[in-house]
Design an enzyme around this catalytic site. Sequence first.
Site, mmCIF file in Angstrom:
data_model
loop_
_atom_site.group_PDB
_atom_site.id
_atom_site.type_symbol
_atom_site.label_atom_id
_atom_site.label_comp_id
_atom_site.label_asym_id
_atom_site.label_seq_id
_atom_site.Cartn_x
_atom_site.Cartn_y
_atom_site.Cartn_z
ATOM 1 N N GLY A 1 -9.998 7.606 -1.947
ATOM 2 C CA GLY A 1 -10.645 8.911 -1.946
ATOM 3 C C GLY A 1 -11.617 9.110 -0.799
ATOM 4 N N ASP B 1 1.743 3.979 3.073
ATOM 5 C CA ASP B 1 0.641 4.747 2.504
ATOM 6 C C ASP B 1 1.197 5.854 1.618
ATOM 7 O OD1 ASP B 1 -1.984 5.391 1.955
ATOM 8 O OD2 ASP B 1 -2.341 6.489 3.815
ATOM 9 N N GLU C 1 -11.459 4.106 7.321
ATOM 10 C CA GLU C 1 -10.667 5.278 7.717
ATOM 11 C C GLU C 1 -11.511 6.382 8.344
ATOM 12 O OE1 GLU C 1 -7.034 6.648 5.282
ATOM 13 O OE2 GLU C 1 -8.355 5.740 3.799
ATOM 14 N N HIS D 1 0.844 -1.207 0.000
ATOM 15 C CA HIS D 1 0.000 0.000 0.000
ATOM 16 C C HIS D 1 0.872 1.248 0.000
ATOM 17 C CE1 HIS D 1 -4.147 1.643 1.142
ATOM 18 N NE2 HIS D 1 -3.369 2.717 1.033
ATOM 19 N N ASP E 1 1.641 9.405 -5.927
ATOM 20 C CA ASP E 1 1.675 10.867 -5.826
ATOM 21 C C ASP E 1 1.957 11.355 -4.413
ATOM 22 O OD1 ASP E 1 -0.807 9.861 -5.111
ATOM 23 O OD2 ASP E 1 -1.977 11.430 -6.094
ATOM 24 N N HIS F 1 -9.906 0.733 -0.111
ATOM 25 C CA HIS F 1 -9.748 1.523 1.114
ATOM 26 C C HIS F 1 -11.043 1.454 1.924
ATOM 27 C CE1 HIS F 1 -6.399 3.246 -1.116
ATOM 28 N NE2 HIS F 1 -6.062 4.018 -0.090
ATOM 29 N N HIS G 1 1.059 4.980 -2.283
ATOM 30 C CA HIS G 1 0.519 5.852 -3.329
ATOM 31 C C HIS G 1 1.643 6.617 -4.009
ATOM 32 C CE1 HIS G 1 -3.847 5.530 -2.400
ATOM 33 N NE2 HIS G 1 -3.397 5.232 -1.197
#
Length: 339
Positions: free
Chosen positions: A172, A279, A202, A15, A19, A199, A17
């Site tokens: 998102g 993450d 959260e 996991h 960006d 996801h 990301h």
Amino acid sequence: MDTTALKDLAKAELHCHLDGSISLGTIRQLAAMAGISLPDSDDALKELVVAPATAESLMDYLKAFDFIRPLLQTKEALHLAAYDVARQAAQENVIYTEIRFAPEFSMDEGLTASETVEAVLSGLKQAEEEFGIVAKVLVCGMKQSPAHVTRDIFDHVVSLAEKGLVGFDFAGNELDFPPAELEELIRYTQKLGLPLTFHAGECGCAHYIAETMALDIKRIGHTTAIYNQPELIQEFIDRGVTAELCLTSNLQTKAAKSIDEFPFLALKNAGAKITINTDNRTVSDTDLTKEYALFVKYFGVTTADFLTFNKNAIRASFTTEAQKADLLSKIDDLYKTFL
């Protein structure tokens, strides 16, 4: 265990990301390529790309990504970013990583979805050749985007499975877009033939984890809200689901308001499948070595535990069964000197 010993451990990460994980030096290169001016000092740059300590929610945390989006609008930029993130992982002895990104965020200036994925794959391939890391791509759909946008992206990129695209993800705005509302799109995605992670949990919403499992999803990112739900944890185990835990980011987003609300011990004590992840290396100002150190500090995690968690990650990964077997054999060998 000290930081050097933790860094030396072989690792696998599921996991991460793209960006949210680009190094400051590469952000500067990307900004120069895009003609975007940046502050001279790294401290000032960090204020733009690292989540604020005062973040009150996931949505607060996600604001840091807005700065990166204009930097990732060309094939060259995506190649460089992917190479950079895989290089960072390799420097921490990560032998396998899955790096996820949303093509939608790199299509503002005319790139197609397939072009974005091909560019990321080429950057990962360069890192593989230089560092020996195995790096794969997950393509994210954004929960808050219109379903047809995500469907079109997934349809266009699924043919890249032969080149290193190994799965899909949904990320998102979780609070306003629960899994049950996305069921039709999730079922459509599952029929495309690649595995899916998701996801969930959260936003203090344990029932979203239950909804995700009910949709036959076997990997769940975060799972934070499961920490005080023993029946849900048992279902998690019974269904053979793997947790992609992200400690630092959960504390930043207030998904876990304290260490006591982080689900690690509840999952571990029940025998659930756990993996440890960054993450977002840059947005969370972390790396895997820092994450491992926190698990040692707060939970007394041992080297044997780390081996278990990394084998969980390899088994739950979306690569081929043959590659999983090779990686499992390799990581066992690499841990022999530490156990």
